[in-house]
Design a protein around this motif. Structure first.
Motif, PDB file in Angstrom:
ATOM      1  N   ARG A 185     103.177  20.584  61.446  1.00 29.40           N
ATOM      2  CA  ARG A 185     103.667  20.213  62.775  1.00 29.40           C
ATOM      3  C   ARG A 185     104.376  18.857  62.632  1.00 29.40           C
ATOM      4  NH1 ARG A 185      99.141  19.633  66.670  1.00 29.40           N
ATOM      5  NH2 ARG A 185     100.782  19.837  68.240  1.00 29.40           N
ATOM      6  N   MET A 235     110.220  23.485  68.832  1.00 31.19           N
ATOM      7  CA  MET A 235     109.601  24.552  68.044  1.00 31.19           C
ATOM      8  C   MET A 235     108.954  24.022  66.770  1.00 31.19           C
ATOM      9  SD  MET A 235     112.234  27.739  68.506  1.00 31.19           S
ATOM     10  CE  MET A 235     111.133  28.877  67.655  1.00 31.19           C
ATOM     11  N   ILE A 236     109.626  23.101  66.052  1.00 31.33           N
ATOM     12  CA  ILE A 236     109.052  22.616  64.797  1.00 31.33           C
ATOM     13  C   ILE A 236     107.884  21.654  65.040  1.00 31.33           C
ATOM     14  CG2 ILE A 236     111.221  22.900  63.551  1.00 31.33           C
ATOM     15  CD1 ILE A 236     111.598  19.873  63.626  1.00 31.33           C
ATOM     16  N   GLY A 238     105.437  22.601  66.755  1.00 28.26           N
ATOM     17  CA  GLY A 238     104.294  23.505  66.764  1.00 28.26           C
ATOM     18  C   GLY A 238     103.359  23.276  67.922  1.00 28.26           C
ATOM     19  N   TYR A 288     107.088  29.302  63.717  1.00 30.34           N
ATOM     20  CA  TYR A 288     107.247  28.521  64.943  1.00 30.34           C
ATOM     21  C   TYR A 288     107.278  29.413  66.171  1.00 30.34           C
ATOM     22  CZ  TYR A 288     108.401  25.113  61.400  1.00 30.34           C
ATOM     23  OH  TYR A 288     108.342  24.314  60.300  1.00 30.34           O
TER      24      TYR A 288
END
Length: 291
Positions: A185, A235-236, A238, A288
């Protein structure tokens, strides 16, 4: 010696800001965006710093309008439903200062993040933003901050973490919540991935909606690109809870738009997103999307 040497510069800056306190607001915005990251490299009392700047900014606004014998137009704030809602919330947070267990948590510092900064920002926006030009500059500044944070997140993903970030991950306890079996994350300049994800989710919706209303083609593409990059940053991170931000923002936009076309588009997008995430397994192979 450094403090005394800086006093004349501080005085000159203060004089400049008395005439244009809105400039201090924009500095406040940028600093607020990056101070969590700065704190990782140079530990400072970030909450105290932001509180001092907030109070100074408020005093400068009062001084300016007092010297110029102009009304601050406080009534414009009370015509803003968001200001009234935050004022009620702020009153509730102030009441928490009288809890018997107040000494177990420094609430007098925490109240800034939870209520004071937002209330103050709404007040300043009501006072400073008298035309669309101010709003455009505000969005432009915000977009640059967003792009820098997304770039930092991409750097962490494709290049790696620097020494301060590794220290925070492996000695500061960040590893247990950020290095997971399901993937890493990323957190960019923010204090953690949760704040990064929520911040990018907010930027995704603000610039996505802004792009929809731009008349210039290049501005549509620019704000659209910022929105897409912010969405990727979300999205990245998390952060599953960050998904609530676009859904809540889109629902609010539908209620506030007042236009049939915008309402229909908003409802279709909202329903499509909900159906995609809740009833399909499309994209499940991508960590993701799956998370």
């Amino acid at each position: 010696a450094f403090v005394f040497a800086f006093l004349p510069i501080a005085f000159i800056l203060a004089c400049r800001f008395v005439g244009h306190p809105q400039n201090l607001f924009f500095i406040f915005l940028v600093l607020d965006y990056f101070i969590m990251g700065i704190n990782r490299y140079y530990p400072i009392k970030s909450g105290l710093v932001m509180s001092i700047i907030s109070v100074v900014m408020l005093l400068l606004v009062v001084l300016k309008y007092s010297w110029m014998n102009k009304d601050i137009h406080v009534e414009c704030c009370f015509r803003n439903p968001m200001f009234v809602i935050w004022l009620i919330w702020f009153a509730y947070c102030v009441a928490q200062l009288f809890r018997p267990d107040i000494y177990s948590y420094p609430w007098f510092v925490g109240i800034g993040s939870y209520a004071f900064y937002a209330l103050l920002s709404i007040f300043f926006i009501s006072v400073f933003f008298k035309n669309y030009k101010s709003v455009k500059f505000f969005l432009a500044l915000w977009s640059v901050c967003t792009l820098i944070c997304v770039f930092k997140g991409l750097w962490q993903k494709f290049v790696g973490f620097d020494n301060a970030e590794k220290l925070w991950l492996y000695q500061g306890g960040g590893r247990t919540t950020h290095i997971l079996y399901s993937g890493i994350r990323y957190f960019s300049f923010f204090s953690d991935a949760a704040n990064f994800g929520i911040g990018m989710g907010m930027s995704l919706m603000v610039f996505g909606i802004a792009a929809f209303y731009q008349k210039k083609v290049w501005m549509k593409f620019y704000f659209g690109a910022v929105a897409l990059l912010a969405g990727y940053g979300m999205m990245i991170s998390g952060t599953r809870s960050a998904m609530m931000v676009p859904f809540a923002a889109l629902a609010t936009f539908i209620v506030c738009s007042g236009k049939v076309r915008s309402t229909v588009y908003g409802i279709l997008i909202l329903a499509g997103l909900y159906f995609f995430f809740n009833f399909t397994t499309i994209g499940n192979s991508v960590q993701y999307v799956r998370r």
